[in-house]
Scaffold this active site. Sequence first.
Site: not given
Length: 211
Positions: A50-51
């Site tokens: 997700v980062c």
Amino acid sequence: MALVGKKFPNITVDAISEMGDNLRINVLEEAVNNKKKVLLFWYPKDFTFVCPTELHAFQAALGDFEKRNTMVIGASCDTNEVHFAWLNTAKDNGGIEGITYPLLADTTRNLSASLDILDAEWVYDDNMEEEILEGSNVTFRATYLIDEEGKIFHESVNDMPLGRNVNEYLRLIDAYTHVQTKGEVCPANWEEGKDAMNADRNSTAAYLSSH
């Protein structure tokens, strides 16, 4: 402990620039000395899933933040060396090549511990007869908006799997700037160009009756 309305911690942290230069950044000083607002967002780890979507989303909106006199700073507990490796990894390979804002490397966890955003807890182990650290000891997805005086006017913390909506931070900056410049308060779902209110009951009643 809520930090809204308080000064951001006066702590200097290692950081890296897009070019790989090692920096030392104090977020409070960046806001006050440059007379800018600051958006500081924390993410758990480099080279995850997700980062990078979040880092690229903030990069895509960087011009919108700059128009609002707002600096963007990313942060995690990874080292500058890991940040640099990620900055040199292509976007289509999960990297963050093309990111131009600085990234804090809070390896000491002094700042993240001060903000109380680490996924970690000290518990007593009866067998070892000592306290041990449980949890990943990396940060949740915490976000701080800091004004030109170094005061926090927004904070939020997401669990690890939940990515942020970048447009909401632009809206919050617009709302806070409206309060600063117009002295009015901003009702639910307010956006730039919409009606705001005076801080009194008559104004609230009039607003509710017209919407």
